[in-house]
Design an enzyme around this catalytic site. Structure first.
Site, short mmCIF file in Angstrom:
data_model
loop_
_atom_site.label_atom_id
_atom_site.label_comp_id
_atom_site.label_asym_id
_atom_site.label_seq_id
_atom_site.Cartn_x
_atom_site.Cartn_y
_atom_site.Cartn_z
N SER A 118 0.77 -0.92 -0.14
CA SER A 118 0.16 -0.10 0.05
C SER A 118 0.95 1.20 0.11
O SER A 118 1.71 1.41 1.07
CB SER A 118 -0.86 0.04 1.26
OG SER A 118 -1.63 1.18 1.29
N LYS A 164 -1.14 -1.02 -4.47
CA LYS A 164 -2.41 -0.31 -4.04
C LYS A 164 -1.75 1.21 -3.82
O LYS A 164 -0.74 1.19 -3.10
CB LYS A 164 -2.83 -0.91 -2.50
CG LYS A 164 -3.81 -0.04 -1.79
CD LYS A 164 -4.50 -0.72 -0.63
CE LYS A 164 -4.69 -0.11 0.53
NZ LYS A 164 -5.35 -0.89 1.55
N LYS A 204 -2.82 4.98 -2.45
CA LYS A 204 -3.84 5.83 -2.01
C LYS A 204 -4.22 7.14 -2.52
O LYS A 204 -3.23 7.79 -3.09
CB LYS A 204 -3.11 6.08 -0.41
CG LYS A 204 -2.88 5.00 0.66
CD LYS A 204 -4.28 4.57 1.05
CE LYS A 204 -4.03 3.75 2.26
NZ LYS A 204 -5.18 3.26 2.98
N ASP A 214 -7.28 3.05 -3.03
CA ASP A 214 -7.86 3.29 -1.60
C ASP A 214 -8.12 4.50 -1.44
O ASP A 214 -7.19 5.31 -1.04
CB ASP A 214 -6.93 2.38 -0.72
CG ASP A 214 -7.84 2.40 0.74
OD1 ASP A 214 -9.00 2.90 0.72
OD2 ASP A 214 -7.47 1.90 1.67
N GLU A 249 -11.01 0.47 -3.85
CA GLU A 249 -11.38 0.11 -2.20
C GLU A 249 -12.12 1.55 -1.55
O GLU A 249 -11.51 2.57 -1.76
CB GLU A 249 -10.14 -0.03 -1.37
CG GLU A 249 -10.08 -0.21 0.12
CD GLU A 249 -8.77 -0.67 0.73
OE1 GLU A 249 -7.75 -1.10 -0.16
OE2 GLU A 249 -8.58 -0.88 1.86
N ASP A 305 -13.75 -1.71 3.02
CA ASP A 305 -12.71 -1.87 4.29
C ASP A 305 -13.42 -1.03 5.50
O ASP A 305 -14.10 -1.74 6.32
CB ASP A 305 -11.52 -0.89 3.88
CG ASP A 305 -10.56 -0.84 4.97
OD1 ASP A 305 -10.96 -1.10 6.18
OD2 ASP A 305 -9.59 -0.35 4.92
N LYS A 359 -9.87 -6.94 8.10
CA LYS A 359 -8.72 -6.43 9.04
C LYS A 359 -9.22 -7.03 10.59
O LYS A 359 -10.30 -6.47 10.99
CB LYS A 359 -8.52 -4.94 9.08
CG LYS A 359 -7.96 -4.21 7.84
CD LYS A 359 -8.05 -2.92 7.98
CE LYS A 359 -7.43 -2.14 6.80
NZ LYS A 359 -7.59 -0.73 6.67
N GLY A 361 -4.17 -4.20 6.36
CA GLY A 361 -3.27 -3.84 7.59
C GLY A 361 -3.61 -2.60 7.88
O GLY A 361 -4.19 -1.46 7.36
#
Ligand code: OSB
Ligand code: MG
Length: 382
Positions: A135, A161, A163, A188, A213, A238, A262, A290
């Site tokens: 990520s 991934k 952000k 995400d 996400e 998430d 998670k 995570g």
């Protein structure tokens, strides 16, 4: 397993580099560490709540009070047969799933150590290593992001991934997809878009992402269902999912097509496994997310990710990506994008206590009768 006493600490571990998301920049990871003691053994977990409620609503200060005043007094001094019995006793407590997860996970570690079995074996895992991606936080430039993505792809990570947030999205995703056309790329947004931004969301939809996400609000299944109906890219939830009931509702209403589980967000391993099973019954894949955990939480995540329906690479990348030195003795490092599950009973990892002491900002011991003690570094900065 008779629970005899507990120790709560607040730990601050400096990150190697800042991690920026749509909800803030993190330079240190501050977290609650819980040790549960019984029958000469110890079980350990970490909470995933942050100091401020910017990801979900729980906070470190709130969780400390709730654990000290309510949850730990309710479970200490009793003999629990298994995690199911322990959690049934706490089932009347609403919400606070991160705080409850902290106790549940430490109990799993302690209990599986007493059985002499790895946590993964008792959870029902089917593999000894798990596939992982990375990520990547929001970077100063598109080029820095592409460079980092390529470096991680070369290390064997199986998915990148990114952000994103409004204003940091289409250009960076397009550049990374062009540099790595064959690697799964995901984004995400951590709840930073709304249905009012459909134009940008449609542009992102055209970029061939593996999934998207949590684009919309942290507590909004309804609008995610509306958005999924308008997008080809599978949505992955998430923040929105804290229970198996949430997972069922999200999948029944097609608010998402996969779930980031998670264990620390959903109340522990039992609920994580229930979500995994619900998703499997819908034919929806899951993967293990995570929260920039130290080796303690990371080890719990890795064991969980051995369950059969964790078919997408998780976020539990090498500890050395995050820290110069971790708080556990055993290294948690990937090779070729695979993370080996630590061998041994329980989570298979052990605390580096002298180092932990140097990072400890607050320490409280709770017995069947609660008492507070000053920590080695109580009140002073880490
Ligand atoms: O949304 O998945 C998230 C980190 C902190 C809080 C929320 C999230 C994340 C990550 C990083 O994406 C996952 C990791 O590397 O541990
Ligand atoms: Mg996320």
């Amino acid at each position: 397993m008779k629970l005899e006493r507990a120790e709560l600490r607040v730990i601050s571990l400096p990150l190697l580099r800042p991690f920026k998301t749509s909800f803030g920049v993190m330079t240190d990871k501050t977290f609650i560490l819980l040790r549960l003691f019984g029958e000469g053994l110890e079980g350990v977990s970490e909470g995933v709540m942050d100091a401020e409620p910017r990801y979900r609503e729980e906070t470190i200060s709130g969780a400390l009070a709730f654990l000290q005043e309510t949850v730990l007094p309710a479970v200490l001094g009793h003999d629990w047969e298994n995690p199911e019995q322990l959690m049934a006793h706490l089932s009347g407590l609403r919400g606070n799933r991160m705080a409850l997860a902290t106790v549940e996970m430490a109990f799993w570690d302690l209990w599986t150590r007493s059985l002499g079995l790895p946590l993964r074996a008792v959870l029902g895992g089917v593999r000894r290593e798990v596939a992982v991606g990375v990520s990547l936080g929001i970077q100063p430039t598109v080029q820095a992001t592409v460079d980092s993505a390529v470096r991680h792809a070369e290390l064997g990570y199986k998915r990148i991934k990114l952000k994103i947030e409004p204003g940091w999205d289409v250009a960076v995703v397009r550049a990374v997809k062009e540099a790595l056309p064959d690697l799964p790329v995901t984004v995400d947004a951590n709840a930073s878009y709304s249905l009012g931004q459909l134009g940008i969301l449609r542009q992102l939809d055209a970029l061939g992402l593996d999934y998207f996400e949590q684009p919309l609000a942290w507590d909004d299944l309804h609008d995610h269902a509306k958005l999924q109906a308008l997008m080809d890219t599978p949505l992955c939830l998430d923040e929105c999912i804290t229970s198996a009931q949430d997972a069922r509702k999200a999948l029944e209403t097609a608010a998402c097509r996969l779930i980031n589980i998670k264990v620390g967000r959903v109340g522990g391993h039992l609920e994580a496994r229930r979500i995994h099973d619900v998703a499997a019954s819908f034919g929806a894949p899951v993967w293990c997310g995570g929260m920039l955990e130290s080796g303690v939480g990371r080890a719990h995540n890795i064991h969980l990710a051995t369950l059969a329906n964790f078919t997408k690479p998780g976020d539990t990348s090498s500890s050395s990506r995050y820290w110069a030195r971790d708080i556990i003795v055993e290294p948690l490092e990937t090779e070729g994008g695979m993370m080996r599950v630590p061998p041994g009973a329980g989570t298979g990892v052990s605390l580096d206590l002298p180092f932990l002491d140097s990072l400890t900002r607050l320490r409280t011991e709770i017995g069947p009768v609660r008492r507070a003690v000053a920590g080695p570094a109580a009140g002073s900065p880490a």
